[in-house]
Enzyme design. Structure first.
Site: not given
Ligand code: NAI
Length: 258
Positions: A152, A156
């Site tokens: 991961y 990033k």
């Molecule tokens: P989340 O799991 O709520 O949202 C991620 C979304 O991406 C989900 O709706 C999922 O179905 C979709 N997804 C996953 N694999 C996919 C694929 N192969 N094709 C299309 N859609 C796909 O997670 P969150 O936390 O909102 O994460 C969103 C972004 O923010 C990610 O890139 C994560 O790495 C990043 N992030 C999150 C942090 C956190 O603390 N929540 C911190 C830093 C970065």
């Protein structure tokens, strides 16, 4: 931003959905792409009530053909998106390299890095041809520091490098490309990890100078800024939104955070 179109990968939950909701509040029409379709109906109803259009596509960002099919559908409808947000991403378990499953390693890279690369490959060219556009990549603070997230965090970090490279290549064509690096953001996913004991929230909070998690609204407002003309001179950067976590990592070598 009113009546523009924005494409958001990973738009069905968490940070991607929060950015979609924030942009919808500005009158931006949305194209949401997500591998999971179960929330689409409710999201479309929510945005319809706000008076913005919302198209939802179930697609896996690791498959560039699936993203190209979305673009073909938009072209047929006569829709040109000037905004792209790549928020689709997956986390990984904390593992030593000896135990870390290669298939999981590959999937984390495929979704987090290749998924964003694919979206940029599909949508940067139409923006360049139109002479305007803004792309916002969702990176992570993990890109900047050592961590046991062996796929991961490097994925990033690679995104930050990609953003800087693409930004220069597209700058003269009127397209800006930036990233945000959220800190620990209280999404349903993080809450589930805390609830299931995979993350110790008091340990995490003890390393955050502001002593709280980032909210999805705060990430969304920063994303909106970088996508808007208010950021018209900003391209190629990754902006942390982390309640001071990055600044605090040096401090804790000497003493506990105040
Ligand atoms: P989340 O799991 O709520 O949202 C991620 C979304 O991406 C989900 O709706 C999922 O179905 C979709 N997804 C996953 N694999 C996919 C694929 N192969 N094709 C299309 N859609 C796909 O997670 P969150 O936390 O909102 O994460 C969103 C972004 O923010 C990610 O890139 C994560 O790495 C990043 N992030 C999150 C942090 C956190 O603390 N929540 C911190 C830093 C970065």
């Amino acid at each position: 931003m009113n009546s523009q179109w924005a494409i958001i990968t990973g738009g069905a939950s968490g940070i991607g959905l929060a950015i979609a909701q924030d942009l919808a509040g500005q009158g931006v029409n949305l194209v949401l792409i997500d591998v999971h379709a179960h929330a689409f109906e409710a999201i479309q109803a929510e945005f319809q009530a706000l008076g913005v259009q919302c198209l939802c596509h179930q697609a896996d960002v690791t498959q560039i053909a699936a993203l190209q099919a979305v673009q073909d559908d938009l072209a047929q409808r006569g829709i040109t998106a000037r905004l792209l947000v790549t928020a689709a991403g997956i986390l990984q378990p904390v593992e030593d390299i000896a135990d870390f499953d290669l298939a999981v390693h590959e999937r984390v890279w495929r979704v987090n890095y290749d998924g964003t690369y694919h979206a940029c490959k599909v949508w940067l060219e139409p923006m360049r041809a139109a002479g305007q556009g803004a792309i916002l990549v969702v990176s992570s603070i993990m890109a900047y520091r050592s961590s046991p997230l062996l796929a991961y965090a490097p994925a990033k970090a690679a995104l930050n490098s990609l953003v800087a490279g693409l930004a220069v290549s597209a700058a003269a064509d009127g397209v800006r490309i930036n990233a945000i690096a959220p800190g620990f953001t209280l999404t349903k996913g993080l809450q589930q990890q805390i609830d299931s004991g995979q993350r110790d929230s008091s340990r995490v909070l003890s390393f955050i100078p502001m002593k709280r998690f980032v909210t999805t609204d705060e990430v969304a407002r920063t994303a909106r800024f970088l996508l808007s003309d208010d950021a018209s001179a900003i391209t190629g950067i990754t902006l942390p939104v982390d309640c001071g976590w990055l600044a605090g990592t040096g401090w804790v070598t000497f003493k506990e955070l105040p």
